[in-house]
Design a protein around this motif. Structure first.
Motif, mmCIF file in Angstrom:
data_model
loop_
_atom_site.group_PDB
_atom_site.id
_atom_site.type_symbol
_atom_site.label_atom_id
_atom_site.label_comp_id
_atom_site.label_asym_id
_atom_site.label_seq_id
_atom_site.Cartn_x
_atom_site.Cartn_y
_atom_site.Cartn_z
ATOM 1 N N GLU A 170 0.881 -1.481 0.024
ATOM 2 C CA GLU A 170 0.157 -0.086 0.165
ATOM 3 C C GLU A 170 0.976 1.402 0.048
ATOM 4 O O GLU A 170 0.197 2.298 0.534
ATOM 5 N N THR A 171 2.165 1.277 -0.648
ATOM 6 C CA THR A 171 3.053 2.364 -0.485
ATOM 7 C C THR A 171 2.160 3.297 -1.440
ATOM 8 O O THR A 171 1.725 2.999 -2.524
ATOM 9 N N VAL A 172 2.511 4.488 -1.037
ATOM 10 C CA VAL A 172 1.952 5.652 -1.922
ATOM 11 C C VAL A 172 3.148 6.273 -2.795
ATOM 12 O O VAL A 172 3.858 6.835 -2.112
ATOM 13 N N ASN A 173 2.788 6.790 -3.900
ATOM 14 C CA ASN A 173 4.007 7.370 -4.611
ATOM 15 C C ASN A 173 3.998 8.870 -4.217
ATOM 16 O O ASN A 173 3.271 9.599 -3.978
ATOM 17 N N THR A 174 5.273 9.292 -4.069
ATOM 18 C CA THR A 174 5.388 10.761 -3.543
ATOM 19 C C THR A 174 4.939 11.691 -4.588
ATOM 20 O O THR A 174 4.638 13.081 -4.206
ATOM 21 N N THR A 175 4.725 11.385 -5.777
ATOM 22 C CA THR A 175 4.027 12.105 -6.997
ATOM 23 C C THR A 175 2.439 12.121 -7.049
ATOM 24 O O THR A 175 1.875 12.890 -7.687
ATOM 25 N N ASP A 176 2.022 11.512 -5.884
ATOM 26 C CA ASP A 176 0.476 11.305 -6.054
ATOM 27 C C ASP A 176 -0.159 12.348 -5.160
ATOM 28 O O ASP A 176 -0.358 12.619 -3.913
ATOM 29 N N SER A 177 -0.420 13.359 -5.789
ATOM 30 C CA SER A 177 -0.935 14.824 -5.286
ATOM 31 C C SER A 177 -2.134 14.489 -4.796
ATOM 32 O O SER A 177 -2.732 15.474 -4.161
ATOM 33 N N ILE A 178 -3.018 13.557 -5.083
ATOM 34 C CA ILE A 178 -4.509 13.489 -4.524
ATOM 35 C C ILE A 178 -4.062 12.861 -3.114
ATOM 36 O O ILE A 178 -4.786 13.475 -2.101
ATOM 37 N N ARG A 179 -3.473 11.785 -2.813
ATOM 38 C CA ARG A 179 -3.291 11.102 -1.510
ATOM 39 C C ARG A 179 -2.405 12.012 -0.780
ATOM 40 O O ARG A 179 -2.603 11.930 0.748
ATOM 41 N N ASN A 180 -1.384 12.617 -1.193
ATOM 42 C CA ASN A 180 -0.381 13.377 -0.421
ATOM 43 C C ASN A 180 -0.891 15.055 -0.467
ATOM 44 O O ASN A 180 -0.437 15.935 -0.872
ATOM 45 N N ALA A 181 -2.045 14.932 0.688
ATOM 46 C CA ALA A 181 -2.560 16.293 0.797
ATOM 47 C C ALA A 181 -3.426 16.147 2.004
ATOM 48 O O ALA A 181 -3.776 15.134 2.590
ATOM 49 N N VAL A 182 -3.349 17.386 2.818
ATOM 50 C CA VAL A 182 -4.279 17.385 4.140
ATOM 51 C C VAL A 182 -5.532 17.266 3.808
ATOM 52 O O VAL A 182 -6.244 17.579 3.021
ATOM 53 N N GLY A 183 -5.922 16.401 4.713
ATOM 54 C CA GLY A 183 -7.346 15.892 4.464
ATOM 55 C C GLY A 183 -7.557 14.416 3.681
ATOM 56 O O GLY A 183 -8.427 13.896 3.786
ATOM 57 N N GLN A 184 -6.408 14.092 3.203
ATOM 58 C CA GLN A 184 -6.450 12.477 2.778
ATOM 59 C C GLN A 184 -5.394 11.972 3.601
ATOM 60 O O GLN A 184 -5.699 11.612 4.725
ATOM 61 N N ASP A 185 -4.257 11.584 3.159
ATOM 62 C CA ASP A 185 -3.125 10.782 3.929
ATOM 63 C C ASP A 185 -2.621 11.919 5.142
ATOM 64 O O ASP A 185 -2.147 11.443 5.886
ATOM 65 N N TRP A 186 -2.332 13.063 4.697
ATOM 66 C CA TRP A 186 -1.598 14.052 5.477
ATOM 67 C C TRP A 186 -2.587 14.516 6.452
ATOM 68 O O TRP A 186 -3.776 15.023 6.115
ATOM 69 N N ILE A 187 -1.938 14.637 7.760
ATOM 70 C CA ILE A 187 -2.613 15.678 8.764
ATOM 71 C C ILE A 187 -1.727 16.536 9.449
ATOM 72 O O ILE A 187 -0.393 16.528 9.108
ATOM 73 N N MET A 188 -2.338 17.837 10.151
ATOM 74 C CA MET A 188 -1.451 18.649 10.692
ATOM 75 C C MET A 188 -1.562 18.273 12.165
ATOM 76 O O MET A 188 -2.712 18.073 12.606
ATOM 77 N N GLN A 189 -0.623 17.898 13.036
ATOM 78 C CA GLN A 189 -0.286 17.539 14.243
ATOM 79 C C GLN A 189 0.693 18.329 15.112
ATOM 80 O O GLN A 189 1.941 18.191 14.740
ATOM 81 N N ASP A 190 0.186 18.961 15.889
ATOM 82 C CA ASP A 190 1.175 19.863 16.833
ATOM 83 C C ASP A 190 2.156 20.952 15.917
ATOM 84 O O ASP A 190 3.228 21.055 16.212
ATOM 85 N N GLY A 191 1.440 21.374 14.821
ATOM 86 C CA GLY A 191 2.088 22.312 13.913
ATOM 87 C C GLY A 191 3.123 21.438 12.886
ATOM 88 O O GLY A 191 3.690 22.271 12.174
ATOM 89 N N GLN A 192 2.867 20.146 12.904
ATOM 90 C CA GLN A 192 3.777 19.380 11.971
ATOM 91 C C GLN A 192 3.038 18.700 10.711
ATOM 92 O O GLN A 192 1.963 18.239 11.349
ATOM 93 N N LEU A 193 3.431 18.644 9.710
ATOM 94 C CA LEU A 193 2.738 17.982 8.733
ATOM 95 C C LEU A 193 3.278 16.534 8.656
ATOM 96 O O LEU A 193 4.325 16.058 8.699
ATOM 97 N N MET A 194 2.092 15.603 9.089
ATOM 98 C CA MET A 194 2.445 14.287 9.164
ATOM 99 C C MET A 194 1.729 13.347 8.106
ATOM 100 O O MET A 194 0.570 13.740 7.708
ATOM 101 N N ASN A 195 2.122 12.158 8.090
ATOM 102 C CA ASN A 195 1.382 11.218 7.219
ATOM 103 C C ASN A 195 0.835 10.197 7.832
ATOM 104 O O ASN A 195 1.545 9.677 8.903
ATOM 105 N N LYS A 196 -0.698 9.997 7.905
ATOM 106 C CA LYS A 196 -1.217 9.047 8.900
ATOM 107 C C LYS A 196 -1.889 7.989 8.160
ATOM 108 O O LYS A 196 -2.715 8.177 7.111
ATOM 109 N N ARG A 197 -1.542 6.851 8.413
ATOM 110 C CA ARG A 197 -2.007 5.392 7.615
ATOM 111 C C ARG A 197 -2.518 4.580 8.850
ATOM 112 O O ARG A 197 -2.130 4.796 10.044
ATOM 113 N N GLU A 198 -3.261 3.478 8.476
ATOM 114 C CA GLU A 198 -3.680 2.410 9.367
ATOM 115 C C GLU A 198 -3.607 1.139 8.675
ATOM 116 O O GLU A 198 -3.914 0.897 7.605
#
Length: 399
Positions: A361-389
């Motif tokens: 389930e690796t996501v390409n770094t060029t995937d502009s849909i998944r790599n966005a806040v509200g998708q796989d990315w979140i803001m946590q304590d002021g840092q941009l984080m990648n959240k998966r399960e």
């Protein structure tokens, strides 16, 4: 312990052009400050020197999760021969072999075979400029699964990996076992995978990073690999002059890892973080675009990814006197997330399940849909984080 490789001049071996290391960057970078371990001390018989090494290692793997290793038994000339072979593979692999040996990580949960330069899925997506060949157990066992151009040199590549696993990795695991105050061979005997060739259930990689295209750099925001932790025991990565590897520091900043000629860069995998009860820190790292004076330079990479036994379910080594005395470490990483899962009754995944789902389930770094806040990315304590399960276990890592 010294590496004694097969001769590069045996009959039937074609000429292999020398690998010439690229020039190092002259940019004034804020480098990560990593500790250096002299692995030869493990063979010295000097109890005081070994104990000092254990204490230094304890600090490195608790605070950094990353360390340089020197004097591990491979000379600079021998190492450069291995880089020359990797260069030869990437320059000479045929288009037929690229198609015949093409990887299929979505179905196999492995990187086995040839990775094309269009992302980390079998289907071609945006050009990312990264090609790889990865040896797993099947590739070691069957010459038909290896590029024809590299077959004459398999004796050298095999011997190199046997030495890395049975001498270098074994001594590193003995050192880590000492940190846990366990018998030297505890991690080697009980955690490290051995079945399936010289890399066990792990793998060996020849990788080539070609310069970004304008499209790939824009879509990826300069990332070649997202921030991540490796899944296994140790990763043995050889330091290279092209500055792209970065680690996440305790101050929550990304910093480049400096070049140290001939050194091994060793990072701790999630298996060891969990087995150590959180006392070891799995390395958060990524591959980013290089400094301005290296943007047009190719980066060649050799890596041995060492794996834990696949059918084990990762739990702390409660027989460790260190864990018994100091308890479990409350570190925000894989260990804490596994603890949460166990507390809620979620079955712990096996090592094999854990690594294979993340590869599939690796996501390409060029995937502009998944790599966005509200998708796989979140803001946590002021840092941009990648959240998966994965398997009910949450994974939150800096992008």
């Amino acid at each position: 312990m010294r590496y004694n490789p097969p001769s590069p001049d045996l009959p039937g071996k074609p000429h292999v052009p020398e690998w010439i290391p690229p020039a190092t960057t002259r940019e004034p970078l804020d480098y990560a400050q990593l500790r250096t371990i002299d692995l030869a001390v493990m063979d010295s018989g000097d109890d005081k020197a070994i104990d000092d090494l254990v204490q230094l290692t304890k600090k490195a793997i608790r605070e950094d999760g990353f360390l340089f290793v020197e004097n591990y038994g491979v000379s600079l000339e021998q190492l450069h021969r291995q880089f020359a072979l990797a260069q030869y593979l990437h320059r000479n692999i045929s288009e037929e072999d690229q198609e015949r040996l093409l990887f299929h990580p979505e179905t196999s949960g492995k990187w086995a075979g040839y990775k094309h330069p269009w992302g980390f899925k079998r289907e071609r997506m945006v050009y990312d400029g990264i090609t790889q060949f990865n040896w797993y157990s099947k590739e070691w066992a069957d010459c038909n699964l290896v590029p024809e151009c590299i077959l004459p040199f398999m004796d050298e590549i095999l011997a190199f990996n046997v030495f890395l696993m049975e001498s270098v990795n074994r001594r590193i695991l003995a050192l880590f076992s000492k940190v846990l105050e366990l018998p030297d061979d505890y991690l080697w005997d009980n955690v490290q995978s051995h079945e399936g060739g010289p890399t066990g259930e792990g793998y060996f990689r020849h990788a080539l990073f070609r310069p970004f295209t304008a499209e790939a750099e824009k879509l990826s925001k300069g990332l070649r690999f997202h921030g991540h932790c490796d899944y296994g025991t140790t990763t043995l990565l050889f330091s290279v002059p092209v500055t792209q590897l970065q680690i996440w520091g305790t101050d929550e900043q990304w910093r480049y890892v400096p070049y140290k000629a001939g050194a091994l860069v060793v990072n701790i995998g999630e298996t060891l973080e969990i087995v150590s009860g959180g006392h070891f820190k799995a390395t958060r790292h990524r591959v980013f675009k290089p400094p301005a004076d290296q943007v047009d330079v190719e980066r060649l990479s050799l890596v041995q990814f060492n794996s834990s036994v696949g059918d084990l379910r990762m739990t702390p080594a409660k027989e460790s006197p260190l864990i018994q005395r100091e308890g479990l470490a409350d570190y925000q990483g894989a260990f804490r997330e596994f603890q949460k899962a166990m507390a809620t009754g979620i079955p712990i995944p096996t090592n094999k399940e854990w690594r294979e789902i993340q590869i599939a389930e690796t996501v390409n770094t060029t995937d502009s849909i998944r790599n966005a806040v509200g998708q796989d990315w979140i803001m946590q304590d002021g840092q941009l984080m990648n959240k998966r399960e994965f398997h009910g276990v949450s994974v939150v890592l800096p992008v």
